[in-house]
Structures are given as structure tokens and as C-alpha cells.
Design a protein around this motif. Structure first.
Motif, PDB file in Angstrom:
ATOM      1  N   UNK A  60      42.905  47.434  29.251  1.00 26.22           N
ATOM      2  CA  UNK A  60      43.936  46.158  29.310  1.00 26.22           C
ATOM      3  C   UNK A  60      43.784  45.656  30.721  1.00 26.22           C
ATOM      4  N   UNK A  61      44.178  44.259  30.777  1.00 29.14           N
ATOM      5  CA  UNK A  61      44.036  43.441  32.010  1.00 29.14           C
ATOM      6  C   UNK A  61      44.985  44.091  32.954  1.00 29.14           C
ATOM      7  N   UNK A  62      45.704  44.725  32.931  1.00 28.67           N
ATOM      8  CA  UNK A  62      46.634  45.391  33.900  1.00 28.67           C
ATOM      9  C   UNK A  62      47.066  46.691  33.713  1.00 28.67           C
ATOM     10  N   UNK A  63      47.083  47.346  34.752  1.00 22.80           N
ATOM     11  CA  UNK A  63      47.584  48.719  34.667  1.00 22.80           C
ATOM     12  C   UNK A  63      49.120  48.743  33.884  1.00 22.80           C
ATOM     13  N   UNK A  64      49.097  49.560  33.014  1.00 21.48           N
ATOM     14  CA  UNK A  64      50.447  49.459  32.107  1.00 21.48           C
ATOM     15  C   UNK A  64      50.703  48.162  31.112  1.00 21.48           C
ATOM     16  N   UNK A  65      49.695  47.388  31.157  1.00 24.84           N
ATOM     17  CA  UNK A  65      49.722  45.948  30.385  1.00 24.84           C
ATOM     18  C   UNK A  65      49.569  46.263  29.044  1.00 24.84           C
ATOM     19  N   UNK A  66      49.474  44.893  28.334  1.00 24.46           N
ATOM     20  CA  UNK A  66      49.302  45.051  26.934  1.00 24.46           C
ATOM     21  C   UNK A  66      48.211  44.027  26.419  1.00 24.46           C
ATOM     22  N   UNK A  67      47.807  43.269  27.318  1.00 26.87           N
ATOM     23  CA  UNK A  67      46.652  42.128  27.056  1.00 26.87           C
ATOM     24  C   UNK A  67      45.082  42.942  27.146  1.00 26.87           C
ATOM     25  N   UNK A  68      44.464  42.724  26.017  1.00 25.05           N
ATOM     26  CA  UNK A  68      43.326  43.556  25.713  1.00 25.05           C
ATOM     27  C   UNK A  68      42.348  43.106  26.802  1.00 25.05           C
ATOM     28  N   UNK A  69      41.416  43.662  27.356  1.00 24.25           N
ATOM     29  CA  UNK A  69      40.153  43.288  27.967  1.00 24.25           C
ATOM     30  C   UNK A  69      39.205  42.976  27.044  1.00 24.25           C
ATOM     31  N   UNK A  70      38.634  41.607  27.174  1.00 24.12           N
ATOM     32  CA  UNK A  70      37.525  41.171  26.396  1.00 24.12           C
ATOM     33  C   UNK A  70      36.335  40.992  27.183  1.00 24.12           C
ATOM     34  N   UNK A  71      35.084  40.665  26.455  1.00 21.63           N
ATOM     35  CA  UNK A  71      34.087  40.163  27.105  1.00 21.63           C
ATOM     36  C   UNK A  71      34.220  39.049  28.138  1.00 21.63           C
ATOM     37  N   UNK A  72      35.163  38.327  27.829  1.00 19.54           N
ATOM     38  CA  UNK A  72      35.401  36.925  28.547  1.00 19.54           C
ATOM     39  C   UNK A  72      36.401  37.262  29.709  1.00 19.54           C
ATOM     40  N   UNK A  73      37.091  38.514  29.811  1.00 17.95           N
ATOM     41  CA  UNK A  73      37.920  38.776  30.601  1.00 17.95           C
ATOM     42  C   UNK A  73      37.334  38.352  32.069  1.00 17.95           C
ATOM     43  N   UNK A  74      38.098  37.990  33.113  1.00 14.94           N
ATOM     44  CA  UNK A  74      37.409  37.640  34.633  1.00 14.94           C
ATOM     45  C   UNK A  74      37.882  38.889  35.535  1.00 14.94           C
ATOM     46  N   UNK A  75      36.797  39.110  36.164  1.00 13.59           N
ATOM     47  CA  UNK A  75      36.960  40.305  36.929  1.00 13.59           C
ATOM     48  C   UNK A  75      36.557  40.163  38.471  1.00 13.59           C
ATOM     49  N   UNK A  76      36.635  40.736  39.507  1.00 12.87           N
ATOM     50  CA  UNK A  76      36.157  40.210  40.777  1.00 12.87           C
ATOM     51  C   UNK A  76      35.025  41.337  41.106  1.00 12.87           C
ATOM     52  N   UNK A  77      33.799  40.649  41.415  1.00 10.78           N
ATOM     53  CA  UNK A  77      32.466  41.522  41.333  1.00 10.78           C
ATOM     54  C   UNK A  77      32.164  42.255  42.692  1.00 10.78           C
ATOM     55  N   UNK A  78      33.112  41.633  43.545  1.00  7.89           N
ATOM     56  CA  UNK A  78      32.795  42.282  44.937  1.00  7.89           C
ATOM     57  C   UNK A  78      31.398  42.244  45.506  1.00  7.89           C
ATOM     58  N   UNK A  79      30.822  43.230  46.150  1.00  7.78           N
ATOM     59  CA  UNK A  79      29.483  43.051  46.662  1.00  7.78           C
ATOM     60  C   UNK A  79      28.416  42.523  45.854  1.00  7.78           C
ATOM     61  N   UNK A  80      28.739  42.780  44.497  1.00  6.42           N
ATOM     62  CA  UNK A  80      27.375  42.284  43.431  1.00  6.42           C
ATOM     63  C   UNK A  80      27.288  40.758  43.909  1.00  6.42           C
ATOM     64  N   UNK A  81      28.360  40.228  44.478  1.00  9.12           N
ATOM     65  CA  UNK A  81      28.237  38.527  44.705  1.00  9.12           C
ATOM     66  C   UNK A  81      26.972  38.585  45.824  1.00  9.12           C
ATOM     67  N   UNK A  82      26.535  39.456  46.558  1.00  6.27           N
ATOM     68  CA  UNK A  82      25.356  39.235  47.460  1.00  6.27           C
ATOM     69  C   UNK A  82      23.984  38.887  47.077  1.00  6.27           C
ATOM     70  N   UNK A  83      23.607  39.295  45.802  1.00  4.63           N
ATOM     71  CA  UNK A  83      22.558  38.961  45.325  1.00  4.63           C
ATOM     72  C   UNK A  83      22.472  37.590  44.864  1.00  4.63           C
ATOM     73  N   UNK A  84      23.625  37.140  44.270  1.00  4.39           N
ATOM     74  CA  UNK A  84      23.689  35.489  43.861  1.00  4.39           C
ATOM     75  C   UNK A  84      23.481  34.721  45.061  1.00  4.39           C
ATOM     76  N   UNK A  85      23.957  35.141  46.322  1.00  2.74           N
ATOM     77  CA  UNK A  85      23.923  34.604  47.521  1.00  2.74           C
ATOM     78  C   UNK A  85      22.401  34.498  47.998  1.00  2.74           C
ATOM     79  N   UNK A  86      21.661  35.720  48.064  1.00  2.81           N
ATOM     80  CA  UNK A  86      20.318  35.961  48.220  1.00  2.81           C
ATOM     81  C   UNK A  86      19.340  34.822  47.346  1.00  2.81           C
ATOM     82  N   UNK A  87      19.962  34.609  46.088  1.00  2.00           N
ATOM     83  CA  UNK A  87      19.184  33.734  45.325  1.00  2.00           C
ATOM     84  C   UNK A  87      19.327  32.373  45.731  1.00  2.00           C
ATOM     85  N   UNK A  88      20.233  32.129  46.419  1.00  2.00           N
ATOM     86  CA  UNK A  88      20.635  30.711  46.785  1.00  2.00           C
ATOM     87  C   UNK A  88      19.621  30.507  48.040  1.00  2.00           C
ATOM     88  N   UNK A  89      19.497  31.491  48.808  1.00  2.00           N
ATOM     89  CA  UNK A  89      18.738  31.479  49.933  1.00  2.00           C
ATOM     90  C   UNK A  89      17.400  31.222  49.544  1.00  2.00           C
TER      91      UNK A  89
END
Length: 549
Positions: free
Chosen positions: A130-159
Motif C-alpha cells: 500500500x501507499x501508506x503504512x496501515x493504508x488501503x490504497x494499493x501501490x501500482x507501477x504509477x505510484x510516485x516514490x522519492x528516489x533519494x540518491x538515485x537522483x545523482x545519476x540524472x544530475x550527472x547526465x545533465x552535466x
């Protein structure tokens, strides 16, 4: 396309009116999972016989009728081979989903989404929980998550994109663009994009957790400490990547998040990805969970850390970036090789080198690149093996679940390891650990750090007034950890060119070997190693560090 010729399927689609892949024209080649079973296009067995999924014609020339033919001998056709491969991959995907289901139940993970890329294209994807601890909305392949440090490789591509456009230089001091940048105890002219993107600036990993500073204000008011001279060693620093984002803004005259959207995310074909957390709440988003706290995307919006850790998006969008990397940049960057090439030794036993925004290493004899992300209640992982067209991405809304476990299991199931591969030995004889003994100096946080060895055990002692020796446990080669206050604190001994250990490095401090004599061996007996729980897998900064609890 090679993907489509390899993956013909043998089972026929259902004859009833149920939903199945290929029911409507074009569904076997539209890059979508139309029936929601986790398999895409020709990877779905429903597409058997579709024109886009028919193997290439490999018919042999006619056999001379004068020669005898053994009619009982089976003929190995391309269709049979492709069908066998499809079945093998479908079975591997089933094992991976079972593995994921077991782990999220064991660790109590609220939700998880992951995808596998085969032959350079998205093959399978699914969401669980689910999208929240104790919640009822299911996670799908379209659900948005925070990627944290995987962000860096996108920044590297821009550089790299801006380097190709002539707007940036990897080896030039960034003070040429930002003359007012300041660091404490170091030379700002030694800060280059190359060093920042390889974590070799020596700059500490400084976090202002109040998150009330803009990127411009942060670098106008903060002068992060320098732990060691630039270029000396690898030491992970989000702060350095924050400065990369500031450089992008100065070079383009555009807000960092806007530039990334216009030149990287949207052109790559991402539909949910954004560096603006406040915009992420406009879609179907997950709520992160960590140590009893909940995190919506906009709750931990530290603008100055955007380039390092603030990218949000769905697992499908993260899979899209894996496809871009496997495709060599997909036109976003003409030459992606600097990002994928080992640029800096890390001192780690497994992830031995770092390129730009990604670790480069060998997994069971296969060259791979990867990066993980964790924090603010989320965890993510991206791993690719370019030579095999393989990739796996995973995201979850629980920062205590290491998504790398799922990625490594996927690699084990789908990658072809060399038959002659021999696993390296990561543990050494304690009798050889005397080379680590000595005094090391950390002028910022720990003062004198003393490492001693008795007959069997290695110990570390800090000048913190407690005069307590803590046993060091080897985790792999030159990497060790000690337990203090329920935290597992990891350190590395960094060697010089002659192979002599010259530094001790943790995530938050660095100590250089001094000429002072080593202390005598401690009289403490061997300590029992506590059994960790998920919440224990944390690294505690030293007291007084800006990121200490």
C-alpha cells in the motif's frame, strides 16, 4: 529488434472476453502492460504469434534428398528457442515476485514497486502493498516514490550534456562560475565537477535539516568543512552534489529543477518524475515511513539538496532511465561513457569504483553499475549490466528496507555469470591486521584515533574522554565496523599508492595516520556481536557533527 525476435511465446491468448495482452491491435508493441499482469509486450505469453513477436526466419537450405535423414531427431527452431527463453524468464520473474513478497512481509514494508529490463527494454514491472503504512490504497507501477540518491545519476547526465554543449568543463574550478563559493579548511579552487561527481572533493556531508535555505542562500551562507585535501580519497558527500546543482543553474541561467525537467526528464519520456516535491503530491504518491515518522513528498523539501536527493517518480520512470543508460544516452547525451567509466577508487571491497553518479563494479564476474537511495521514509535502487542489456529498479516507502537486496536477487535470476567465475575472498587473517595499527588524527571531530591489535581482535579508541576501546569487526577486506549505542558504525582503511593504510574514513569524518606511537593493546576481552534488527542498520555521525542525532 533483437528483443522482439528472441521472445516469441508459445501459449495462445484466452478465447473468452477477458482482458489479455494483444487483444487489441498494436498492444504487443506499445511498451505497456495492457492486461496488468506485470509482463510487457512480447514478454507476455499472450502475444504468442503476434507479428512483432515472431522470430526471424532461420530456415535451413533444403537437404540433399540423396542423404539419409533421421526423422526422429528433433529440429531446434528459432521459435522453440525463443519460447524456451520466454518460459525461463517468466519463471525467473515469478521467483523474483515471490522473493519480494516474502521480504516485505518479513520486514513489514508498507509498499514496494520494481521492474526488470531485458535486452534493453522494459520486460516486467509490478507494485505490491500500500501507499501508506496501515493504508488501503494499493501501490501500482504509477505510484510516485522519492528516489533519494538515485537522483545523482540524472544530475550527472545533465552535466555531461552541458559539457558537450561547451557550457561546462569537468576539470575547471567551479569558482570560475561561482567566485564566492567558500569551504572551511580547504581550497575552493580545488573544487571541480569531476571531483564533486566522484566524491573526491574532501568536503564533508553537511546537512542543514531545517530545509529553509534555497540553493543560492545555502551556498552564500554556508562554508562546509573540508575533511581531507581534495583528490586524496573517496568520501561520500551530498553537499558536493548540491554544489553541482548550483553550477548547473549558473551555467544555464535556469532554475535547476526546471532545467532537469526540460532537458533530461521530459525528453527521456518520463511522465511522473519531478525534482519539485510539491508537484509530486499532484499525482498518486506514496507516504514514506521511518522510525514511526511519516513523510509526504513535500514534507522534506530541502531545495539545496535537489541535485543530490530530491527526485520523485514512479518505478516505470526509473525503469525508463535504466533503458536510457543501457542505450548509451538515447540522444540526451552523445557520449555517456564518462559517467559509466571507473573514475575514482572507493576503498570499498565490492563497489570498488565510482563513475559519475554511479558505482562501477563486478557482480559475479559481470560488469555492472548501480546506485542506491535512502532517506525521508523511502528507499530506491538502480542496477544495470550494459553488456547484457539488463537492468533492475526498485522503490519502496520504507527507508529501513534495503532495496538492493531485491536488485541483487534479480541479477542472480536473470544475469548470465561467466562459467569460470570464482568468488573473491573478502575476509583476511586477523594476524595480518597489524598493518592497521597506529595513531590517526582527525582535527575536526575525533582528535586522536588509536587502532590496536591483540592476539585475535582489532580495536579502535577515540579521544572522547571515555577511553573505551571498541572492537572492530571485519565486513570485507579493509572495511570494518564497530557497535556503539545500538549503531553500526562503518569505517574503511584507505591505502596509499604503496598499499600502506594511511587514512581511516567514515561517512562523516576522516583521520590521517600520524607518527605518534600506538597505544598498548587493550585489556578488554572479546565482545559479543549483537544481532542486528532492521532499525539498527544506521550509521551514527560523531558527536558535534552537524548531522549527529
Amino acid at each position: 529488434m533483437l528483443l522482439l525476435t528472441l521472445l516469441a511465446c508459445q501459449s495462445a491468448p484466452p478465447e473468452d472476453d477477458s482482458l489479455w495482452e494483444g487483444k487489441n491491435p498494436g498492444e504487443c508493441d506499445d511498451g505497456a502492460d495492457n492486461d496488468g499482469d506485470g509482463a510487457f509486450d512480447c514478454f507476455d505469453t499472450d502475444c504468442s504469434g503476434a507479428p512483432d513477436c515472431t522470430p526471424a526466419d532461420t530456415t535451413e537450405p533444403p537437404i540433399d534428398s540423396a542423404e539419409p535423414v533421421d526423422s526422429a531427431e528433433p529440429v531446434d527452431t528459432a521459435e522453440q528457442a525463443a519460447g524456451a527463453l520466454a518460459e525461463q524468464r517468466q519463471a525467473a520473474w515469478g521467483e523474483l515476485t515471490d522473493f519480494a513478497d516474502g521480504w516485505i512481509n518479513y520486514y513489514g514494508v508498507p509498499g514496494l514497486a520494481f521492474a526488470v529490463i531485458l535486452d534493453g527494454e522494459l520486460a516486467y514491472a509490478t507494485g505490491m502493498g500500500t501507499t501508506q503504512y496501515g493504508g488501503a490504497i494499493p501501490v501500482t507501477t504509477e505510484t510516485i516514490f522519492r528516489w533519494n540518491s538515485v537522483s545523482k545519476l540524472h544530475t550527472a547526465m545533465a552535466v555531461l550534456q552541458l559539457v558537450e554543449d561547451g557550457k561546462l568543463d569537468l576539470s575547471a574550478p567551479v569558482t570560475g562560475l561561482l567566485p564566492d563559493i567558500s569551504v572551511t579548511g580547504g581550497d575552493p579552487d580545488a573544487l571541480t565537477l569531476h571531483r564533486m561527481m566522484t566524491h573526491s572533493t574532501g568536503m564533508e556531508d553537511y546537512w542543514d535539516t531545517s530545509c529553509d535555505l534555497s540553493e543560492v542562500a545555502f551556498w552564500n551562507n554556508i562554508a562546509p568543512n573540508t575533511l581531507v585535501s581534495a583528490g586524496t580519497l573517496f568520501n561520500y558527500s551530498n553537499t558536493g552534489w548540491s554544489l553541482v546543482g548550483r553550477v548547473i543553474e549558473e551555467a544555464t541561467g535556469q532554475d535547476y529543477a526546471d532545467y532537469m525537467q526540460d532537458h533530461i526528464l521530459t525528453p527521456a519520456g518520463m511522465t511522473t518524475a519531478t525534482f519539485k516535491p510539491a508537484e509530486a503530491v499532484g499525482g498518486s504518491y506514496s507516504i514514506g515511513y521511518e522510525n514511526g515518522s511519516f513523510y509526504t513528498p513535500d514534507l522534506h523539501d530541502c531545495e539545496y539538496l535537489r541535485a543530490a536527493t530530491l527526485l520523485h517518480g514512479s518505478v516505470l520512470d526509473l525503469g525508463t532511465m535504466a533503458e536510457v543508460i543501457l542505450d548509451g544516452g538515447s540522444g540526451l547525451v552523445a557520449d555517456l561513457s564518462p559517467m559509466l567509466t571507473p573514475q575514482q577508487e572507493t576503498g570499498y571491497a565490492v563497489t570498488t569504483h565510482h563513475g559519475y553518479g554511479m558505482y562501477t563494479w563486478s557482480l559475479d564476474g559481470v560488469d555492472v553499475l548501480s546506485h542506491s537511495g535512502g532517506g525521508a521514509g523511502h528507499s530506491s535502487y538502480l542496477l544495470v549490466a550494459p553488456d547484457q542489456g539488463f537492468g533492475v529498479v526498485a522503490v519502496t516507502n520504507a527507508s529501513y528496507y534495503y532495496t538492493g537486496n531485491l536488485a541483487l536477487r534479480a541479477a542472480e535470476l536473470f544475469l548470465d555469470a561467466p562459467a569460470d567465475y570464482t568468488a573473491p575472498e573478502y575476509f583476511t587473517d586477523p594476524k595480518t591486521w597489524g598493518e592497521f595499527e597506529g595513531d590517526y588524527e582527525d582535527p575536526l571531530y575525533n582528535g586522536t584515533v588509536v587502532v590496536t591489535l591483540d592476539e585475535r581482535y582489532l580495536y579502535i579508541r577515540f579521544a572522547d574522554g571515555a577511553n573505551q576501546s571498541r572492537r572492530l569487526y571485519q565486513s570485507a577486506l579493509d572495511e570494518f565496523f564497530y557497535v556503539d549505542g545500538g549503531y553500526y558504525n562503518y569505517i574503511r582503511f584507505i591505502r596509499d599508492e604503496d598499499g600502506t593504510p594511511q587514512h581511516i574514513a567514515s561517512r562523516y569524518w576522516v583521520a590521517a595516520r600520524s607518527t605518534a606511537p600506538a597505544a598498548p593493546p587493550p585489556t578488554l576481552g572479546p565482545a559479543a556481536l549483537p544481532q542486528p534488527t532492521p532499525a539498527d542498520w544506521l550509521i551514527a555521525p560523531p558527536a558535534g557533527h552537524p548531522h549527529s542525532p
